[in-house]
Design a protein around this motif. Structure first.
Motif, mmCIF file in Angstrom:
data_model
loop_
_atom_site.group_PDB
_atom_site.id
_atom_site.type_symbol
_atom_site.label_atom_id
_atom_site.label_comp_id
_atom_site.label_asym_id
_atom_site.label_seq_id
_atom_site.Cartn_x
_atom_site.Cartn_y
_atom_site.Cartn_z
ATOM 1 N N TYR A 206 52.741 52.843 35.387
ATOM 2 C CA TYR A 206 52.832 53.039 36.825
ATOM 3 C C TYR A 206 53.533 54.354 37.229
ATOM 4 O O TYR A 206 53.201 55.348 38.200
ATOM 5 C CB TYR A 206 54.029 51.813 37.306
ATOM 6 N N GLU A 207 54.908 54.508 36.592
ATOM 7 C CA GLU A 207 55.660 55.816 36.953
ATOM 8 C C GLU A 207 54.790 57.228 36.782
ATOM 9 O O GLU A 207 55.154 58.085 37.763
ATOM 10 C CB GLU A 207 56.848 55.840 36.479
ATOM 11 N N VAL A 210 49.893 55.630 37.676
ATOM 12 C CA VAL A 210 49.671 54.967 38.989
ATOM 13 C C VAL A 210 50.256 55.645 40.191
ATOM 14 O O VAL A 210 49.563 55.905 41.395
ATOM 15 C CB VAL A 210 49.615 53.455 38.910
ATOM 16 N N ALA A 211 51.425 55.803 40.134
ATOM 17 C CA ALA A 211 52.233 56.379 41.145
ATOM 18 C C ALA A 211 51.759 57.733 41.681
ATOM 19 O O ALA A 211 51.692 58.376 42.721
ATOM 20 C CB ALA A 211 53.787 56.507 40.779
ATOM 21 N N TYR A 236 57.960 51.525 44.150
ATOM 22 C CA TYR A 236 57.162 50.575 43.502
ATOM 23 C C TYR A 236 57.520 49.293 43.944
ATOM 24 O O TYR A 236 56.524 48.385 43.845
ATOM 25 C CB TYR A 236 58.229 50.513 41.926
ATOM 26 N N VAL A 250 49.346 44.700 46.337
ATOM 27 C CA VAL A 250 49.137 44.416 44.733
ATOM 28 C C VAL A 250 49.736 42.950 44.319
ATOM 29 O O VAL A 250 50.721 42.486 44.563
ATOM 30 C CB VAL A 250 49.916 45.426 44.011
ATOM 31 N N LEU A 290 43.830 51.983 37.756
ATOM 32 C CA LEU A 290 44.631 51.144 38.768
ATOM 33 C C LEU A 290 43.935 49.720 38.510
ATOM 34 O O LEU A 290 45.086 48.628 38.440
ATOM 35 C CB LEU A 290 44.420 51.450 40.197
ATOM 36 N N TRP A 293 45.899 48.464 35.232
ATOM 37 C CA TRP A 293 47.347 48.263 35.683
ATOM 38 C C TRP A 293 47.443 46.989 36.099
ATOM 39 O O TRP A 293 48.381 46.326 35.840
ATOM 40 C CB TRP A 293 47.924 49.399 36.381
ATOM 41 N N ILE A 294 46.775 46.616 37.517
ATOM 42 C CA ILE A 294 46.937 45.344 38.073
ATOM 43 C C ILE A 294 46.656 44.198 37.143
ATOM 44 O O ILE A 294 47.196 43.169 37.063
ATOM 45 C CB ILE A 294 46.122 45.433 39.263
ATOM 46 N N ALA A 298 50.615 44.573 36.536
ATOM 47 C CA ALA A 298 51.241 45.744 37.366
ATOM 48 C C ALA A 298 52.591 45.775 36.919
ATOM 49 O O ALA A 298 53.653 45.940 37.909
ATOM 50 C CB ALA A 298 51.078 45.277 38.784
ATOM 51 N N SER A 299 53.051 45.935 35.882
ATOM 52 C CA SER A 299 54.386 45.973 35.150
ATOM 53 C C SER A 299 54.767 47.551 35.302
ATOM 54 O O SER A 299 53.993 48.411 35.261
ATOM 55 C CB SER A 299 54.600 45.646 33.851
ATOM 56 N N ASP A 300 56.182 47.684 35.547
ATOM 57 C CA ASP A 300 56.756 49.144 35.662
ATOM 58 C C ASP A 300 57.136 49.585 34.207
ATOM 59 O O ASP A 300 57.730 50.506 34.021
ATOM 60 C CB ASP A 300 57.884 49.132 36.734
#
Length: 499
Positions: A206-207, A210-211, A236, A250, A290, A293-294, A298-300
């Motif tokens: 994510y960080e 995805v971000a 997030y 999401v 994306l 990740w979902i 969808a974990s950070d």
């Protein structure tokens, strides 16, 4: 219509300046109404939305026409063939007309869709300055043409102002549409690529990835300044929220119902596709990342090293150069933020106030709060932070010695969202200084000697959502009057938070 049929005030105006001045005067009057009389709608007006969306179609006309008019006037100094009053008048009239149409359409878009923040306000104010100045140019040129007024210096001064405000407005519009780095991004791309030292297997999906996709493809329309569909994608926690559509952006583990995935997979010509037509969409590799990740929750905390899908690994590998370049830029921004935070703490520590990153601003702005027991903080102490006023989003001066004069200083903090003033000497005559803070959502005035008449200043606060009034001398009937005139404002008779 004959002059005898005109109202007396119009007759006088016509006698002094002629009928040809009436229309541009109406335009200027309309601009002043837009500037001085706020319009708000609780529900979206579909007609205004329809008319407002013509704004990007017509805005190029006044830009070109004002520049062409300026060009003809400049060339007229060197070649008399360009200095033809009939041509200049025609250009000025069309410039004024299309400026009015463009500004009106833009204003309808502004009040009917989810636009807020400094960028859109500066864009609107710049447009108003352009419209008013070019319209005054037309009036002065008409009067000069009719030999009723010689206004050469004033005319050219206003023309220069029109061009400067036109450039400023265009820049603000570009930043709104394409992001605040619209001009600097191509420069960055020309520089040698810079990479971070972080090992790929340690990068967070994510960080670090995805971000970055959201930042480059989505955040220009989904940020604090411009939250299309009431959706933010630069934080997030916010990506799991529901926007105006009431559908969750999401949903961990479910790509088919996650609105972000639904929108990015729509055909390019579909009205609800994200990003919209004319903006770069997500690449196949970005969509795969994306989606993966979902589907994985969808974990950070999920890392590149956790991926067990060879196809996804190959696609991310192709994205890695762009991701690392973006990460380098993010790290440099964080370093600058940390340096500013250290400077602010050096100012605040001797005063007895704490400075920290505001966790609600995605680490982009600062918060200030009093320590306990409260130190002696007054109006003068606040001035010490003036170089950083644009970077404060949360302020708590509870139990300080400030009074209404301090509100003049606090009114210079355009990003301010939460302001805690309980147990201070605020009586309310300084509240008008805060009404232009378009991001201000929460105001705590509990246990202040608030004058009940001054409370009504809050009616003019555009985006204020909550106000705490516990322990103030304000009578219930005054609170009821405020509630009647501003029903969307939540008035809370509790002491409220201290930060």
């Amino acid at each position: 219509m004959d002059n005898k049929e005109l109202p007396s005030s119009t007759k006088m105006w016509t006698k002094l300046f002629g009928k040809r001045i009436i229309i541009p005067s109406i335009f200027i009057f309309s601009y002043l109404i837009i500037l001085l009389v706020p319009f708000n709608f609780d529900q979206q007006n579909d007609w205004f939305v329809l008319l407002g969306r013509f704004h990007p179609l017509v805005l190029h006309f006044p830009i070109v026409l004002i520049l062409v008019t300026t060009g003809f006037l400049l060339m007229g100094f060197f070649n008399p063939n360009f200095n033809k009053p009939i041509i200049i008048l025609s250009l000025l009239w069309t410039s004024v007309f299309f400026s009015f149409v463009s500004i009106l359409a833009g204003y309808l878009l502004f009040i009917s869709e989810s636009y807020s923040g400094n960028l859109v306000s500066n864009h609107l104010n710049g447009a108003m300055a352009t419209g008013i100045s070019i319209t005054l140019c037309l009036i002065l040129y008409e009067l000069n043409f009719q030999r009723k007024l010689k206004a050469g210096f004033l005319f050219y001064s206003l023309l220069i102002l029109a061009n400067f405000s036109l450039a400023y407005t265009s820049h603000m519009g570009g930043s709104l549409t394409h992001g605040e780095d619209f001009l600097t991004a191509p420069i960055d791309a020309l520089l040698p690529a810079k990479k971070i030292d972080k090992a790929p297997e340690d990068m967070l999906l994510y960080e670090d990835m995805v971000a970055t996709i959201f930042e480059t493809k989505c955040v220009s329309c989904h940020n604090e300044n411009k939250s299309k569909g009431d959706l933010l994608l630069n934080n997030y926690d916010e990506v799991f929220a529901s926007g105006k559509s009431k559908k969750q952006a999401v949903i961990p583990g479910d790509t088919s119902k996650s609105e972000v995935m639904v929108r990015v997979l729509l055909p390019e010509d579909h009205d609800e596709r994200m990003p919209p037509e004319g903006k770069p969409g997500l690449t196949d590799n970005e969509i795969s990342l994306l989606s993966y990740w979902i589907s994985r929750g969808a974990s950070d905390t999920l890392t590149y090293g956790d991926i067990d899908n060879d196809e996804v690994l190959t696609e991310i590998e192709a994205l890695m150069p762009d991701i690392q370049q973006a990460q380098y830029k993010i790290i440099k921004e964080k370093e600058a933020f940390e340096a500013a935070l250290q400077e602010l703490r050096e100012i605040g520590d001797p005063m007895g106030v704490d400075i920290s990153a505001d966790d609600r601003s995605n680490g982009k702005f600062f918060g200030l709060k009093m320590r306990f027991p409260p130190a002696h903080i007054g109006n003068e102490e606040i001035k010490a932070f003036s170089p950083y006023f644009p970077y404060f989003s949360r302020i708590s001066l509870a139990s300080s010695n400030i009074d209404d004069d301090a509100l003049f200083l606090l009114g210079k903090m355009p990003q301010l969202r939460r302001l805690i003033l309980q147990k201070t000497n605020i009586k309310g005559e300084g509240l008008p200084y805060l009404k232009n803070l378009e991001n201000l959502e929460e105001l705590n005035l509990s246990f202040t000697p608030l004058d009940e008449g001054n409370l009504l200043h809050l009616i003019g606060f555009k985006n204020l959502q909550k106000v705490y009034l516990f322990g103030t001398p304000v009578k219930p009937e005054v609170i009821s009057a405020l509630q009647k005139h501003k029903p969307e404002l939540e008035i809370i008779l509790e002491e409220g938070p201290f930060y």
